[in-house]
Scaffold this motif. Structure first.
Motif, PDB file in Angstrom:
ATOM      1  N   TRP A 125       0.782  -0.910  -0.074  1.00  0.00           N
ATOM      2  CA  TRP A 125      -0.187  -0.148  -0.129  1.00  0.00           C
ATOM      3  C   TRP A 125       0.829   1.077   0.055  1.00  0.00           C
ATOM      4  CZ3 TRP A 125      -4.425  -1.365  -1.542  1.00  0.00           C
ATOM      5  CH2 TRP A 125      -5.054  -2.605  -1.288  1.00  0.00           C
ATOM      6  N   PHE A 126       2.119   1.177   0.115  1.00  0.00           N
ATOM      7  CA  PHE A 126       2.940   2.255   0.084  1.00  0.00           C
ATOM      8  C   PHE A 126       4.153   2.086  -0.827  1.00  0.00           C
ATOM      9  CE2 PHE A 126       0.507   2.869   3.963  1.00  0.00           C
ATOM     10  CZ  PHE A 126       0.386   4.215   4.414  1.00  0.00           C
ATOM     11  N   ASP A 127       4.700   3.323  -1.327  1.00  0.00           N
ATOM     12  CA  ASP A 127       5.900   3.568  -1.863  1.00  0.00           C
ATOM     13  C   ASP A 127       6.938   4.362  -1.156  1.00  0.00           C
ATOM     14  OD1 ASP A 127       5.228   2.152  -4.434  1.00  0.00           O
ATOM     15  OD2 ASP A 127       4.016   3.950  -5.084  1.00  0.00           O
ATOM     16  N   PHE A 128       8.229   4.036  -1.224  1.00  0.00           N
ATOM     17  CA  PHE A 128       9.174   4.815  -0.630  1.00  0.00           C
ATOM     18  C   PHE A 128      10.238   4.994  -1.562  1.00  0.00           C
ATOM     19  CE2 PHE A 128       9.677   0.360   0.292  1.00  0.00           C
ATOM     20  CZ  PHE A 128      11.110   0.004   0.245  1.00  0.00           C
ATOM     21  N   GLY A 129      11.243   6.130  -1.034  1.00  0.00           N
ATOM     22  CA  GLY A 129      12.239   6.395  -2.135  1.00  0.00           C
ATOM     23  C   GLY A 129      13.273   7.470  -1.186  1.00  0.00           C
ATOM     24  N   GLY A 130      14.210   7.896  -1.975  1.00  0.00           N
ATOM     25  CA  GLY A 130      15.101   8.663  -1.206  1.00  0.00           C
ATOM     26  C   GLY A 130      16.278   8.007  -0.557  1.00  0.00           C
ATOM     27  N   ASP A 131      16.427   8.314   0.761  1.00  0.00           N
ATOM     28  CA  ASP A 131      17.400   7.796   1.370  1.00  0.00           C
ATOM     29  C   ASP A 131      16.557   6.961   2.609  1.00  0.00           C
ATOM     30  OD1 ASP A 131      19.904   8.877   0.611  1.00  0.00           O
ATOM     31  OD2 ASP A 131      19.264  10.793   1.163  1.00  0.00           O
ATOM     32  N   THR A 132      15.431   6.838   2.272  1.00  0.00           N
ATOM     33  CA  THR A 132      14.724   6.127   3.544  1.00  0.00           C
ATOM     34  C   THR A 132      15.047   4.535   3.446  1.00  0.00           C
ATOM     35  OG1 THR A 132      12.514   7.349   2.949  1.00  0.00           O
ATOM     36  CG2 THR A 132      12.246   5.106   3.753  1.00  0.00           C
ATOM     37  N   VAL A 133      15.363   3.961   4.676  1.00  0.00           N
ATOM     38  CA  VAL A 133      15.630   2.626   5.056  1.00  0.00           C
ATOM     39  C   VAL A 133      14.579   2.093   5.849  1.00  0.00           C
ATOM     40  CG1 VAL A 133      17.357   1.250   5.956  1.00  0.00           C
ATOM     41  CG2 VAL A 133      18.134   3.267   4.657  1.00  0.00           C
ATOM     42  N   GLU A 158      17.460  13.167   2.366  1.00  0.00           N
ATOM     43  CA  GLU A 158      16.139  13.416   2.291  1.00  0.00           C
ATOM     44  C   GLU A 158      15.400  11.941   1.971  1.00  0.00           C
ATOM     45  OE1 GLU A 158      15.775  16.324  -0.502  1.00  0.00           O
ATOM     46  OE2 GLU A 158      15.328  14.795  -2.336  1.00  0.00           O
ATOM     47  N   GLY A 159      14.384  11.632   2.426  1.00  0.00           N
ATOM     48  CA  GLY A 159      13.583  10.456   2.229  1.00  0.00           C
ATOM     49  C   GLY A 159      12.129  10.488   2.277  1.00  0.00           C
ATOM     50  N   TRP A 160      11.251   9.642   1.907  1.00  0.00           N
ATOM     51  CA  TRP A 160       9.888   9.842   1.913  1.00  0.00           C
ATOM     52  C   TRP A 160       9.266   8.376   1.870  1.00  0.00           C
ATOM     53  CZ3 TRP A 160       8.166   7.549  -2.449  1.00  0.00           C
ATOM     54  CH2 TRP A 160       8.782   7.445  -3.504  1.00  0.00           C
ATOM     55  N   ILE A 161       8.102   8.636   2.190  1.00  0.00           N
ATOM     56  CA  ILE A 161       7.253   7.103   1.884  1.00  0.00           C
ATOM     57  C   ILE A 161       5.681   7.713   1.831  1.00  0.00           C
ATOM     58  CG2 ILE A 161       6.753   6.934   4.552  1.00  0.00           C
ATOM     59  CD1 ILE A 161       6.551   3.943   3.824  1.00  0.00           C
ATOM     60  N   PHE A 162       5.013   7.246   0.772  1.00  0.00           N
ATOM     61  CA  PHE A 162       3.481   7.760   0.395  1.00  0.00           C
ATOM     62  C   PHE A 162       2.746   6.473   0.238  1.00  0.00           C
ATOM     63  CE2 PHE A 162       5.106  12.099  -0.028  1.00  0.00           C
ATOM     64  CZ  PHE A 162       4.003  12.928   0.051  1.00  0.00           C
ATOM     65  N   SER A 163       1.456   6.887   0.338  1.00  0.00           N
ATOM     66  CA  SER A 163       0.317   6.078   0.066  1.00  0.00           C
ATOM     67  C   SER A 163       0.330   5.531  -1.404  1.00  0.00           C
ATOM     68  CB  SER A 163      -0.972   6.171   0.755  1.00  0.00           C
ATOM     69  OG  SER A 163      -1.418   7.467   0.165  1.00  0.00           O
ATOM     70  N   ARG A 164      -0.349   4.494  -1.840  1.00  0.00           N
ATOM     71  CA  ARG A 164      -0.351   4.207  -3.437  1.00  0.00           C
ATOM     72  C   ARG A 164      -1.613   4.730  -3.756  1.00  0.00           C
ATOM     73  NH1 ARG A 164       2.645  -1.439  -4.788  1.00  0.00           N
ATOM     74  NH2 ARG A 164       4.704  -0.843  -4.570  1.00  0.00           N
ATOM     75  N   VAL A 165      -2.520   4.686  -2.842  1.00  0.00           N
ATOM     76  CA  VAL A 165      -3.976   4.917  -3.163  1.00  0.00           C
ATOM     77  C   VAL A 165      -4.308   6.201  -2.366  1.00  0.00           C
ATOM     78  CG1 VAL A 165      -4.741   2.838  -3.726  1.00  0.00           C
ATOM     79  CG2 VAL A 165      -5.075   3.556  -1.399  1.00  0.00           C
TER      80      VAL A 165
END
Length: 323
Positions: free
Chosen positions: A54-62, A79-86
């Motif tokens: 249900w979520f995508d993540f990117g940047g420096d997120t671990v 910098e990092g992020w996580i966002f819902s797909r819907v």
């Protein structure tokens, strides 16, 4: 043709899934809450393919599956992020997030943000996400740039219309919607949480837990809430510059809210306006009510069961014709 065992298993599984749906709970104020799995995060966060459904993540997120989602480590220029797909399309909702802001240095920054915006998964200069956003941003700002008389860390809300720019040099002061100081939110001795509650056209409230367990501090509340886009994605992002911190998301719990007392009160007032008619009012189940849901469940299982019995009878008849 499917074997009879497969059809039977399908029937039982369908009934079990439907009957096992989470019906939520109702508190003393008559607010019914129903968990939204699509916007909830708990360990281990990832499935067997090392992805989140249900979520995508990117940047420096671990992501450490047993502990946290680390948006940034305690290192500079990350910098990092996580966002819902819907998108979150519920009219009324509550989002509770457990997080940690911690590090070793006496100087630290910059903070993290919680988003409910049309844009998603777009890196940028506002706590690791895009500027000129459309929707609601909640900023947990740990480094003071230029806000005389304001105690930091500072938690602030900004409502973006797609054209407004976040003024980082002045910590977003000109476009602040509401906010509060939250000294002690970094390196706290208890679990730090934020709870954002929204009733469309009625209220918006942010509470924070950082002083003691189960002690919620009111950050802000308004009975004239901003309009949040009907299609808004839930996300979190963080950034570090010359100064740094660990910015961790531990869990996210999102619930759809329904005011049962308000619905009952509306019905009662409608009935009271017709005081001359003393006859009892026949209760009709509306579509979307729990009675209607269980009726559809029974009907659904009945159709599958009838199909299964018909199929087995057909198989038996066909087998008898062979002899």
């Amino acid at each position: 043709m499917w074997p009879s065992l497969s059809l039977s298993a399908l029937w039982l599984a369908a009934c079990a899934v439907a009957a096992g749906s989470d019906t939520g709970s109702t508190n003393e104020e008559g607010i019914r809450s129903i968990p939204l799995r699509t916007h909830t995060l708990n360990p281990p966060y990832l499935d067997s393919d090392m992805q989140s459904r249900w979520f995508d993540f990117g940047g420096d997120t671990v992501i450490r599956a047993d502990k946290y989602i680390r948006l940034t480590p305690d290192r500079g220029s990350r910098e990092g992020w996580i966002f819902s797909r819907v998108p979150l399309t519920a009219t009324n909702w509550e989002i509770e997030v457990e997080f940690q802001i911690h590090g070793n240095g006496n100087l630290h920054g910059d903070g993290f943000a919680m988003w409910l915006t049309k844009q998603r998964a777009t890196p940028g200069p506002v706590f690791g996400s895009t500027d000129r956003f459309e929707g609601l941003g909640i900023f947990f700002d740990t480094y003071k740039n230029n806000r005389p008389g304001t105690v930091f860390p500072y938690v602030m809300a900004m409502v973006g219309d797609g054209t407004k720019t976040y003024d980082k040099a002045n910590d977003g002061k000109d476009n602040e919607y509401m906010g509060c100081s939250a000294r002690g939110i970094r390196n706290a001795n208890v679990r730090t949480k934020a709870r954002l509650t929204y009733f469309q056209d009625k209220s918006l409230k942010l509470e924070i837990q950082y002083k003691a367990e189960d002690q919620w501090e009111l950050c802000f509340e308004t009975n004239e809430p901003p309009t949040i886009p009907s299609v808004a994605y839930l996300g979190f992002s963080a950034e570090t510059g010359e100064l740094s911190d660990n910015h961790d998301i531990i869990s996210v719990s999102t619930k759809n809210l329904y005011d049962t007392k308000r619905a009952d009160g509306s019905a009662n007032r409608a009935g009271a306006s017709k005081g001359k008619d003393k006859r009892p009012v026949k209760q009709v189940e509306k579509k979307g009510s729990w009675g209607w849901f269980f009726f559809k469940l029974i009907l659904f299982c009945g159709v599958l069961g009838g199909g299964y019995l018909g199929y087995t009878a057909w198989r038996a008849q066909k087998r008898s014709h062979r002899f």
